[in-house]
Design a protein around this motif. Sequence first.
Motif, PDB file in Angstrom:
ATOM      1  N   GLY A 111       0.811  -1.215   0.000  1.00 48.01           N
ATOM      2  CA  GLY A 111       0.000   0.000   0.000  1.00 48.01           C
ATOM      3  C   GLY A 111       0.839   1.257   0.000  1.00 48.01           C
ATOM      4  N   GLU A 112       1.938   1.216   0.772  1.00 53.76           N
ATOM      5  CA  GLU A 112       2.779   2.414   0.843  1.00 53.76           C
ATOM      6  C   GLU A 112       3.454   2.697  -0.498  1.00 53.76           C
ATOM      7  N   ALA A 113       3.788   1.603  -1.202  1.00 58.13           N
ATOM      8  CA  ALA A 113       4.392   1.799  -2.522  1.00 58.13           C
ATOM      9  C   ALA A 113       3.436   2.526  -3.459  1.00 58.13           C
ATOM     10  N   LEU A 114       2.138   2.342  -3.222  1.00 62.01           N
ATOM     11  CA  LEU A 114       1.139   3.016  -4.052  1.00 62.01           C
ATOM     12  C   LEU A 114       0.943   4.469  -3.652  1.00 62.01           C
ATOM     13  N   GLY A 115       1.542   4.855  -2.509  1.00 58.62           N
ATOM     14  CA  GLY A 115       1.278   6.195  -2.002  1.00 58.62           C
ATOM     15  C   GLY A 115       0.104   6.206  -1.048  1.00 58.62           C
ATOM     16  N   LEU A 116      -0.356   5.002  -0.649  1.00 61.80           N
ATOM     17  CA  LEU A 116      -1.469   4.893   0.297  1.00 61.80           C
ATOM     18  C   LEU A 116      -0.920   4.332   1.609  1.00 61.80           C
ATOM     19  N   THR A 117      -1.811   3.783   2.429  1.00 62.65           N
ATOM     20  CA  THR A 117      -1.354   3.208   3.698  1.00 62.65           C
ATOM     21  C   THR A 117      -1.299   1.688   3.583  1.00 62.65           C
ATOM     22  N   LYS A 118      -0.682   1.048   4.604  1.00 59.09           N
ATOM     23  CA  LYS A 118      -0.568  -0.414   4.597  1.00 59.09           C
ATOM     24  C   LYS A 118      -1.927  -1.099   4.550  1.00 59.09           C
ATOM     25  N   ASP A 119      -2.881  -0.534   5.283  1.00 59.33           N
ATOM     26  CA  ASP A 119      -4.176  -1.220   5.413  1.00 59.33           C
ATOM     27  C   ASP A 119      -5.171  -0.791   4.340  1.00 59.33           C
ATOM     28  N   TRP A 120      -4.693  -0.384   3.163  1.00 56.21           N
ATOM     29  CA  TRP A 120      -5.603   0.151   2.134  1.00 56.21           C
ATOM     30  C   TRP A 120      -6.688  -0.841   1.736  1.00 56.21           C
ATOM     31  N   VAL A 121      -6.348  -2.120   1.601  1.00 55.57           N
ATOM     32  CA  VAL A 121      -7.371  -3.085   1.187  1.00 55.57           C
ATOM     33  C   VAL A 121      -8.381  -3.283   2.314  1.00 55.57           C
ATOM     34  N   VAL A 122      -7.897  -3.257   3.556  1.00 55.18           N
ATOM     35  CA  VAL A 122      -8.807  -3.377   4.695  1.00 55.18           C
ATOM     36  C   VAL A 122      -9.842  -2.259   4.628  1.00 55.18           C
ATOM     37  N   ARG A 123      -9.362  -1.069   4.374  1.00 57.90           N
ATOM     38  CA  ARG A 123     -10.268   0.076   4.292  1.00 57.90           C
ATOM     39  C   ARG A 123     -11.316  -0.114   3.191  1.00 57.90           C
ATOM     40  N   ILE A 124     -10.850  -0.583   2.035  1.00 55.78           N
ATOM     41  CA  ILE A 124     -11.772  -0.758   0.905  1.00 55.78           C
ATOM     42  C   ILE A 124     -12.852  -1.766   1.264  1.00 55.78           C
ATOM     43  N   VAL A 125     -12.418  -2.915   1.796  1.00 50.99           N
ATOM     44  CA  VAL A 125     -13.389  -3.977   2.056  1.00 50.99           C
ATOM     45  C   VAL A 125     -14.305  -3.587   3.211  1.00 50.99           C
ATOM     46  N   ARG A 126     -13.738  -2.948   4.243  1.00 54.90           N
ATOM     47  CA  ARG A 126     -14.560  -2.592   5.399  1.00 54.90           C
ATOM     48  C   ARG A 126     -15.675  -1.611   4.995  1.00 54.90           C
ATOM     49  N   HIS A 127     -15.338  -0.635   4.188  1.00 51.52           N
ATOM     50  CA  HIS A 127     -16.326   0.403   3.874  1.00 51.52           C
ATOM     51  C   HIS A 127     -17.173   0.084   2.652  1.00 51.52           C
ATOM     52  N   VAL A 128     -16.613  -0.623   1.698  1.00 50.33           N
ATOM     53  CA  VAL A 128     -17.333  -0.805   0.439  1.00 50.33           C
ATOM     54  C   VAL A 128     -17.616  -2.280   0.145  1.00 50.33           C
ATOM     55  N   GLY A 129     -16.632  -3.135   0.375  1.00 49.14           N
ATOM     56  CA  GLY A 129     -16.841  -4.556   0.116  1.00 49.14           C
ATOM     57  C   GLY A 129     -15.982  -5.045  -1.033  1.00 49.14           C
ATOM     58  N   ASN A 130     -16.036  -6.362  -1.293  1.00 50.18           N
ATOM     59  CA  ASN A 130     -15.292  -6.882  -2.434  1.00 50.18           C
ATOM     60  C   ASN A 130     -16.137  -6.785  -3.703  1.00 50.18           C
ATOM     61  N   TYR A 131     -15.574  -7.208  -4.833  1.00 51.01           N
ATOM     62  CA  TYR A 131     -16.257  -7.014  -6.120  1.00 51.01           C
ATOM     63  C   TYR A 131     -17.608  -7.719  -6.142  1.00 51.01           C
ATOM     64  N   ALA A 132     -17.656  -8.944  -5.592  1.00 51.32           N
ATOM     65  CA  ALA A 132     -18.914  -9.696  -5.608  1.00 51.32           C
ATOM     66  C   ALA A 132     -19.987  -8.964  -4.814  1.00 51.32           C
ATOM     67  N   GLU A 133     -19.592  -8.413  -3.671  1.00 49.00           N
ATOM     68  CA  GLU A 133     -20.584  -7.699  -2.857  1.00 49.00           C
ATOM     69  C   GLU A 133     -21.126  -6.476  -3.587  1.00 49.00           C
ATOM     70  N   ILE A 134     -20.215  -5.771  -4.237  1.00 54.07           N
ATOM     71  CA  ILE A 134     -20.636  -4.577  -4.981  1.00 54.07           C
ATOM     72  C   ILE A 134     -21.563  -4.962  -6.124  1.00 54.07           C
ATOM     73  N   PHE A 135     -21.175  -6.009  -6.863  1.00 57.22           N
ATOM     74  CA  PHE A 135     -21.959  -6.444  -8.019  1.00 57.22           C
ATOM     75  C   PHE A 135     -23.359  -6.862  -7.573  1.00 57.22           C
ATOM     76  N   ASP A 136     -23.395  -7.722  -6.531  1.00 60.18           N
ATOM     77  CA  ASP A 136     -24.699  -8.246  -6.106  1.00 60.18           C
ATOM     78  C   ASP A 136     -25.597  -7.139  -5.561  1.00 60.18           C
ATOM     79  N   ARG A 137     -24.968  -6.209  -4.862  1.00 60.87           N
ATOM     80  CA  ARG A 137     -25.747  -5.139  -4.240  1.00 60.87           C
ATOM     81  C   ARG A 137     -26.373  -4.210  -5.291  1.00 60.87           C
ATOM     82  N   ASN A 138     -25.646  -3.972  -6.382  1.00 62.90           N
ATOM     83  CA  ASN A 138     -26.076  -2.943  -7.320  1.00 62.90           C
ATOM     84  C   ASN A 138     -26.809  -3.463  -8.556  1.00 62.90           C
ATOM     85  N   VAL A 139     -26.284  -4.539  -9.150  1.00 63.83           N
ATOM     86  CA  VAL A 139     -26.879  -4.987 -10.414  1.00 63.83           C
ATOM     87  C   VAL A 139     -27.238  -6.468 -10.400  1.00 63.83           C
TER      88      VAL A 139
END
Lengths: 400, 377
Positions: free
Chosen positions: B321-349
């Motif tokens: 994450g730091e190499a990207l210019g973000l923090t170490k826990d960047w994926v944790v943040r994404i999944v905690r607040h938004v979810g993984n791709y399947a969750e997003i897909f199922d929720r929306n379409v």
Amino acid sequence: MAKMTDGTLPARATGAPKVAFFNDPKTRSLIFQGLALALLVFVIFTAVTNAVTNLRNQNIAGGFGFLDQTAGFGISQTPIPWSESMSYGRAFLIGLLNTLLVAIVGIFFATLLGFVVGVARLSPNWVISKIAYWYVEVIRNLPLLFQILFWYLAVLASMPAPRNSHSLFGLFFANQRGITVPRPIFEPGSGYIGIALILGIVAAFVVRSWAYKRQAATGEQFPVAASMVGLILGLPIVAYLVTGMPVSFDYAQQGRFNLTGGMTLIPEFVALTLALVAYTAAFIGEIVRAGIQAVSYGQTEAGRSLGLPEGRILNLIVVPQALRVIIPPLTSQYLNLAKNSSLAVGIGYPDMVSVGGTILNQTGQAIEIIAMWMGCYLTISIVTSIFMNWYNQRIALVER
Amino acid sequence: MQKCGVFRVKAPDDGALWVPAKDNKSTTNRVGKAATMKRIVSTLALGAALGFGATAALAQAPSTLRNIQNKGFVQCGVTQGLAGFSMPDSAGNWTGLDVDLCRAIAAAIFNDPTKVRFSPLSAKDRFTALQSGEVDLLSRNTTWTLQRDTSLGLNFAGINYYDGQGFMVRKSLNVKSARELSGASVCVQTGTTTELNVADFFRANNLKYEPVVFASADETIKAYDSGRCDVFTTDASGLYAERVKLAKPDDHVVLPEIISKEPLGPVVRHGDDQWLDVVKWVHFAMITAEELNITKANLDQMLQSTNPEVRRVLGVEGNGGEALGLTKDWVVRIVRHVGNYAEIFDRNVGPSTRLGISRGLNALWTKGGLQYAPPIR
């Protein structure tokens, strides 16, 4: 001032009064104009260099070379032949022609309707003048885009589906896809009809000018209107018959989805023209009313006391003087109408803005396309202006 | 006794020159038809902004990421309303597959998925808005093409929805195939690959058609609904999304043919590789999370996992994450607040929504689909 300095200040006795160069009106004006010019040049220069740098940074190709590329999209109304394999340049040209078409047709009908409304507002008939009054007040106070959408939905909603078209003699059809009329097919030899038409128009105007001169000289009258109509319609008809009737018609047929064949006015064109005509006519009506009221009523009374009929008073005395007041604001209404036609994009009429927008999006050449839009509207407006100014000068009061 | 000099200074008429680059007002709330004029003005303003506005930011500090961190939100270009992809709900909150990508990026940067501002853009205005710096990225069901990737000065950061173009017609026409559509009127939105595909399709099959072209998706579907056209065409996902807007959705049928490839994905400006990487890897992170079965619900357990791949993705080990210019826990943040791709897909379409779209091509590569992410390591 020179006298005063001579008398009271002998030390600065001769020549012009001495002032500091920064107080000299001429120098000052030069300095400030120079500064303004420098600022303007700087702004333009910065803008251009910035745009060029930004475009280069973003790897966007500049220039007008894209106009030769294949467009690849369809256009629903094409005054000149069009296929998807033609260039962006031709697509833009079609958009321009569509804009001109709606502007010219719109100006023609808006002028007619506007004059009717203007005269109606002055009518002594209470009902007619009130109708004209409310027409003007309602139409000119509603936003034009709203009116365009209204007419579009009204046109679409009032028309039947293509399979149940309204039909007149099986020749003219009206449905949700537009108004379809037979399309003339010009076969060899039909060029003579066009030549005859032009000759007819020229001859009609020659006759008119001869009749006026003769009337001025001798007082004898000539049936000018009838002979003009006869010449303009008669010559082409004679040519049509003499050349063996070389024009045939392509009639519309019911296809699976739409009518095929014939010539179709698309509903977007109809709606846009209706909206522009109705809207601009309200303004023209007011201009015409103002123009007529600007002619002193004494003129009309003078005409009556000479025993002239009312029609003649209007034609020979009131209108020529009213026109002087009407023409300049009328010009701006014409310009407005031409520019307002760009709202066509709201209902999908393929005008210059709509087609240009598609090109802009497909190619990303924002600056070039916007420059072309501006250049075209500017040219249309300036040409209209020049023509109207010429006409204004022609009808100006000649003082003797 | 001196006369005052007359100042005959002509001020340059430059009222239109200094258009602010980030004129949010001109693009928000552009819902409905009365906005068409505004859109034309906005196109011009954007064009002007390209020339005059966003210069300093581009010329000197090309770091979009740092810029976003400073201003405190991500400016995300979305559609003017496409159910399932980007559409404001009754409370005014934007939801959808494309919207969630923006939220995931905000979550990765700020640990807060609400730090996004949305600019609804028409198909026609979207690229100019991105080029001029009005938005930081487009997440606006935009088809990846060579021409857009190159001569428009843009970069595509991935494909978050594999789509293809289809046709919708009235059932009463009794059309079974797109090849029967000769002579039909076709309603289509301007500035889309759809417009070009439909021209190609009819030309290739030697069929005649009448294109009726509108500036916004709303105008297009309304014209179709009012009977102006026989056919409505857009991406297949869009057909299902727009069908729910029709007066009688059941009277219309989507034809079986898919006439094009429409890989839809987020787009950024050319020339800022770091920001491109961030957008790209946020998308990959959501797919990787699905692949590793990391969900909103089991995230805390997963953080305790001993699986080295899970530990690396969640930033327990390594510092991707730091190499990207973000923090170490960047994926944790994404999944905690938004979810993984399947969750997003199922929720929306997904199948349980009004759109009811099955995963199809958008299933993971391990399940017969095309969604595939490079390894996070």
